[in-house]
Design an enzyme around this catalytic site. Structure first.
Site, PDB file in Angstrom:
ATOM      1  N   LYS A  28      81.225  49.842  12.458  1.00 52.12           N
ATOM      2  CA  LYS A  28      80.479  49.819  13.717  1.00 52.12           C
ATOM      3  C   LYS A  28      79.036  50.296  13.514  1.00 52.12           C
ATOM      4  CE  LYS A  28      81.891  52.716  17.131  1.00 52.12           C
ATOM      5  NZ  LYS A  28      80.858  53.620  17.630  1.00 52.12           N
ATOM      6  N   SER A  29      78.857  51.396  12.795  1.00 53.68           N
ATOM      7  CA  SER A  29      77.506  51.943  12.606  1.00 53.68           C
ATOM      8  C   SER A  29      76.614  50.952  11.861  1.00 53.68           C
ATOM      9  CB  SER A  29      77.577  53.233  11.780  1.00 53.68           C
ATOM     10  OG  SER A  29      78.211  54.236  12.513  1.00 53.68           O
ATOM     11  N   ARG A  33      73.160  48.709  13.241  1.00 52.94           N
ATOM     12  CA  ARG A  33      71.884  48.780  12.519  1.00 52.94           C
ATOM     13  C   ARG A  33      71.469  47.413  11.978  1.00 52.94           C
ATOM     14  NH1 ARG A  33      74.319  53.589  12.718  1.00 52.94           N
ATOM     15  NH2 ARG A  33      73.136  55.513  12.394  1.00 52.94           N
ATOM     16  N   GLY A 100      77.115  55.156  22.506  1.00 50.86           N
ATOM     17  CA  GLY A 100      76.112  56.191  22.259  1.00 50.86           C
ATOM     18  C   GLY A 100      75.154  55.763  21.171  1.00 50.86           C
ATOM     19  N   ARG A 128      76.586  61.625  28.737  1.00 53.71           N
ATOM     20  CA  ARG A 128      76.377  62.203  27.401  1.00 53.71           C
ATOM     21  C   ARG A 128      74.932  62.677  27.216  1.00 53.71           C
ATOM     22  NH1 ARG A 128      79.262  58.156  23.253  1.00 53.71           N
ATOM     23  NH2 ARG A 128      78.505  59.702  21.759  1.00 53.71           N
ATOM     24  N   SER A 172      73.029  64.891  13.206  1.00 53.37           N
ATOM     25  CA  SER A 172      73.362  63.690  13.986  1.00 53.37           C
ATOM     26  C   SER A 172      72.614  62.494  13.428  1.00 53.37           C
ATOM     27  CB  SER A 172      72.985  63.899  15.458  1.00 53.37           C
ATOM     28  OG  SER A 172      72.892  62.644  16.104  1.00 53.37           O
ATOM     29  N   ASP A 320      84.044  61.230  13.616  1.00 51.88           N
ATOM     30  CA  ASP A 320      84.753  60.356  14.565  1.00 51.88           C
ATOM     31  C   ASP A 320      86.261  60.304  14.310  1.00 51.88           C
ATOM     32  OD1 ASP A 320      82.354  59.786  15.730  1.00 51.88           O
ATOM     33  OD2 ASP A 320      82.101  57.845  14.758  1.00 51.88           O
ATOM     34  N   LYS A 347      81.309  63.446  22.765  1.00 48.21           N
ATOM     35  CA  LYS A 347      81.533  62.037  22.401  1.00 48.21           C
ATOM     36  C   LYS A 347      81.907  61.257  23.664  1.00 48.21           C
ATOM     37  CE  LYS A 347      80.586  62.758  18.107  1.00 48.21           C
ATOM     38  NZ  LYS A 347      79.369  62.179  17.523  1.00 48.21           N
ATOM     39  N   ARG A 351      86.475  65.371  23.279  1.00 46.82           N
ATOM     40  CA  ARG A 351      87.634  65.029  22.435  1.00 46.82           C
ATOM     41  C   ARG A 351      88.522  66.230  22.114  1.00 46.82           C
ATOM     42  NH1 ARG A 351      84.751  60.327  18.668  1.00 46.82           N
ATOM     43  NH2 ARG A 351      85.038  58.706  20.253  1.00 46.82           N
TER      44      ARG A 351
HETATM   45  O1  LIG Z   1      74.813  56.850  13.923  1.00 46.24           O
HETATM   46  C1  LIG Z   1      75.933  56.398  14.139  1.00 46.24           C
HETATM   47  O2  LIG Z   1      76.225  55.205  13.940  1.00 46.24           O
HETATM   48  C2  LIG Z   1      76.964  57.315  14.644  1.00 46.24           C
HETATM   49  C3  LIG Z   1      76.782  58.654  14.518  1.00 46.24           C
HETATM   50  C4  LIG Z   1      77.737  59.659  14.996  1.00 46.24           C
HETATM   51  O3  LIG Z   1      77.235  60.253  16.163  1.00 46.24           O
HETATM   52  P1  LIG Z   1      76.221  61.531  16.127  1.00 46.24           P
HETATM   53  O4  LIG Z   1      74.981  61.082  15.544  1.00 46.24           O
HETATM   54  O5  LIG Z   1      76.054  61.895  17.572  1.00 46.24           O
HETATM   55  O6  LIG Z   1      76.944  62.556  15.353  1.00 46.24           O
HETATM   56  C5  LIG Z   1      79.075  59.039  15.320  1.00 46.24           C
HETATM   57  O7  LIG Z   1      79.830  59.934  16.095  1.00 46.24           O
HETATM   58  C6  LIG Z   1      78.951  57.737  16.029  1.00 46.24           C
HETATM   59  O8  LIG Z   1      80.214  57.157  16.238  1.00 46.24           O
HETATM   60  C7  LIG Z   1      78.174  56.747  15.235  1.00 46.24           C
HETATM   61  C1  LIG Z   2      81.147  58.587  19.009  1.00 43.87           C
HETATM   62  C2  LIG Z   2      81.358  57.298  18.839  1.00 43.87           C
HETATM   63  O1  LIG Z   2      80.504  56.290  19.155  1.00 43.87           O
HETATM   64  P1  LIG Z   2      79.161  56.309  20.012  1.00 43.87           P
HETATM   65  O2  LIG Z   2      78.496  57.631  19.866  1.00 43.87           O
HETATM   66  O3  LIG Z   2      78.367  55.167  19.484  1.00 43.87           O
HETATM   67  O4  LIG Z   2      79.550  56.037  21.436  1.00 43.87           O
HETATM   68  C3  LIG Z   2      82.601  56.825  18.214  1.00 43.87           C
HETATM   69  O5  LIG Z   2      82.698  55.617  17.969  1.00 43.87           O
HETATM   70  O6  LIG Z   2      83.532  57.619  17.947  1.00 43.87           O
END
Ligand SMILES: O=C(O)C1=C[C@@H](OP(=O)(O)O)[C@@H](O)[C@H](O)C1
Ligand SMILES: C=C(OP(=O)(O)O)C(=O)O
Length: 660
Positions: A28-29, A33, A100, A128, A172, A320, A347, A351
């Site tokens: 997903k990340s 990007r 997020g 959030r 983060s 996560d 999150k 959680r």
């Molecule tokens: O940069 C990212 O793709 C992510 C960073 C993490 O969040 P944080 O940056 O808030 O830790 C993670 O929890 C999120 O699911 C994806």
């Molecule tokens: C925290 C997560 O995603 P995001 O912050 O992108 O909502 C996640 O996928 O667990």
């Protein structure tokens, strides 16, 4: 984005062996990007393995709204980059949905544009914290309007971004990436230093696109105004999604599973290290590098996990995966302790609270800590747990249910699973699990004289649902015992009679016609003698067991209102709404007196009161299915309420818990 149905009940059951190869969808990340950077590059970016989940599709749609041409070519996405300064003003608000990552990364991008824009999100995302990106971006010269540092975020046109040297108070990747993306538009070098290493996909990908970027331990520096060049990006399988199958395989008694092509980037592999430290037989096969990311096939074999103290240094690289790690801890031997993970409260849900509440409901010995949790492994109980619309919590609870087929676990609030893992249910079914969407049940339990019967019948009529009057089943058996002169002390004979009971219910207005051996018996069932006999045969365990399946069979679409004494505690333990009605004994004696008087029966209130108190004592102290509210029941005292008032309260609860 349209509001999704928050009830969304699901359950998984699994009894077979677990083996074979498993293709987990893309990361997903990296997917987020890849479309963002592909859009800012010059030339074409071809993305294979892009995760078509709601979160990543939100980012993709936003880039399209900003004027970028993105098309599908088979399974690939092809992005025609517009260059750093080629984005167009959007026509409307930009909706990040539940994501997020989308909101925080795109904040860095939009803060630096010469046009205004607004980012919005769903209810979870709108709660959030966004101050963590607003603060550094404002230092860079951005103008962002928000209410209490939460979405919607309104970006004014930027004049010129200033390069900064930012020390982030939290590890983060979203904050780091927002600052780096804004830094692309600054003159000079923008630096971000974090207290611990968070995932580094932005850095890796920016370098791949030709950006001048240096990493020095926890410090990352980017040179502004680069020319990014379109790339071919291969998105590996998401280790966060793979984590569910790691825990599934390790905790399953007969598993040997291979998860293919999983991203094992050292900033993401905390879950693997933690599970190995818990005694998990988990090995990395064929490790290699693809598009700058480390990948391997992960082999999982059944293991007996043990509780550990999770090293705080591993938290960012497993951030996560804690929901599913909590499940691993609940199924392990001994106690697992997590501290230093307060971030989990920010999150898609809190959680820590969501997972610990759910585990407690399933009977696990665990507690919340301000920044973590303590969980002692043990058996699970049946129950309905709430994923609170958090995709990772929902999937974690579902797997806990699958791993314990002997108990009945239903999970509500699964409606956001598609945000990260749209193939989840298909994949678990391919592995041999049974996926069901149980019919909702409202249980109404309580002693006699609280208005249970009338309330349940009215509620079923109002909802258009089926009605189970379980008391009538026990009374019918009692009537059979009296009619056929059976011996109420012969338990085996009673159980046989219970199994063979020829009983049916026929809808008749708000009530049901009850037919025993083809004869309508409603009036006979209400007699005092029948009630007394019912209270003699009902406590017998073999009778209750024989009637259990019979009662469960009433759970038919579109829903069931189940009226009785152990509906929420025994028969429908995983019901999404459990109500327990009470009233003081005097009031119940008065109500019964009125009913009997209307029928021309003359009894003294005092005698009725004595009987009611004796029966209450018997019911609440009996060994089998005693009359007590379920742990998750809503108790309503009806002493001073009319039936309409009770019904209004229950309809309100139905609105919150069942038919939202
Ligand atoms: O940069 C990212 O793709 C992510 C960073 C993490 O969040 P944080 O940056 O808030 O830790 C993670 O929890 C999120 O699911 C994806
Ligand atoms: C925290 C997560 O995603 P995001 O912050 O992108 O909502 C996640 O996928 O667990």
């Amino acid at each position: 984005m349209a509001e999704k149905h928050p009830l969304d009940l699901h359950s998984l059951t699994f009894t077979g062996q677990l083996s074979g190869r498993c293709k987990i969808p893309g990361d997903k990340s990296i997917s987020h990007r890849s479309v963002i950077l592909g859009s800012l590059a010059e030339g074409e970016t071809r993305i294979s393995g892009f995760l078509r989940s709601e979160d990543c599709l939100a980012t993709l749609n936003i880039m399209r709204q900003l004027g970028v041409n993105i098309v599908e070519d088979g399974d690939d996405l092809v992005v025609t980059g517009v260059g750093l300064h080629g984005l167009q003003p959007p026509a409307g608000h930009l909706d990040c949905g539940n994501a997020g990552t989308a909101m925080r990364l795109l904040s860095g991008l939009l803060a630096a544009q010469r046009f205004s824009s607004t980012l919005v999100g769903d209810e979870s995302l709108s709660g959030r914290p966004m101050g963590r990106v607003i603060t550094p971006l404002t230092q860079m010269g951005a103008q962002i309007k928000s209410d209490e540092h939460t979405a919607p975020l309104e970006f004014s046109p930027s004049i010129q971004m200033k390069a900064i040297d930012y020390h982030s108070p939290i590890a983060s990747a979203q904050v780091k990436s927002a600052v780096l993306l804004a830094g692309l538009y600054a003159d000079g070098v923008t630096t971000v230093t974090e207290p611990n290493k968070s995932r580094d996909h932005t850095e890796t990908m920016l370098k791949g696109f030709g950006c001048n970027l240096q990493v020095d331990g926890l410090k990352v520096s980017v040179h502004g105004q680069p020319h990014l060049r379109g790339q071919a990006i291969k998105v590996p399988a998401d280790v966060s999604s793979a984590a569910f199958f790691m825990v599934l395989g390790l905790c399953h008694p007969d598993a040997d599973l291979l998860l293919e092509n999983v991203n094992i980037n050292p900033t993401r592999d905390g879950v693997i290290k933690i599970l190995q430290a818990m005694g998990g037989r988990l090995s990395l096969e064929n490790p290699r590098t693809e598009a700058g990311e480390a990948v391997a096939d992960v082999r999982i074999q059944s293991s007996q996990l043990r509780g550990i103290d999770i090293p705080e240094a591993l938290i960012p690289s497993a951030i996560d995966e804690f929901p599913v790690l909590f499940i691993a801890a609940a199924l392990a031997n001994g106690t697992t302790r997590l501290t230093g993970a307060e971030e989990l409260r920010h999150k898609e849900s809190d959680r820590i609270t969501v997972m610990i509440k759910g585990l407690q409901l399933l009977g696990v010995d665990c507690k919340e800590l301000p920044d973590g949790a303590e969980i002692t492994g043990g058996p699970l109980h049946s129950g309905m747990v709430d994923g609170h619309g958090d995709h990772r919590c929902a999937m974690s609870f579902l797997l806990a249910g699958a791993l314990r087929p002997e108990v009945d676990t239903v999970v509500r609030g699964c409606h956001n699973i598609d945000t990260s893992f749209p193939e989840f249910f298909t994949l678990v079914e391919q592995l041999g699990m049974r996926h069901q969407q149980p019919v909702p049940v409202v249980t109404i339990d309580g002693p006699s004289g609280v208005g249970k019967g009338t309330t349940s019948a009215l509620l079923a009529a109002r909802l258009g649902w089926h009605l189970l009057d379980s008391g009538a089943i026990y009374r019918s058996l009692a009537l059979k015992v009296m009619n056929d002169d059976l011996d109420p002390a012969n338990e085996a004979q009673l159980a046989e009679a219970a199994k063979a009971l020829r009983l049916s219910f026929q809808a008749d207005g708000q009530h049901a016609r009850i037919l025993l051996d083809g004869q309508q018996v409603n009036d006979q069932l209400r007699s005092e003698a029948c009630g007394d006999m019912a209270s003699q045969v009902a406590p017998i365990a073999a009778v209750r067991q024989a009637l259990l399946q019979r009662q469960k069979a009433f759970q038919q679409p579109p829903g069931l209102v189940a009226d009785g004494r152990d509906m929420g505690t025994v028969v429908f333990k995983s019901a999404p709404l459990k109500v327990f009605l009470t009233a003081n004994a005097e009031e119940r004696a008065k109500r019964r007196h009125k009913q009997l008087k209307e029928k021309g029966v003359d009894v003294k209130i005092r005698d009725l009161l004595r009987d009611i108190e004796a029966r209450d004592h018997r019911d609440s102290t009996r060994k089998v299915a005693p009359l007590v509210p379920a742990m998750d029941a809503h108790v309503i005292d009806t002493s001073d309420l009319s039936i309409e008032e009770v019904l209004a309260q229950i309809m309100n609860l139905v609105g919150q818990h069942v038919k939202v």
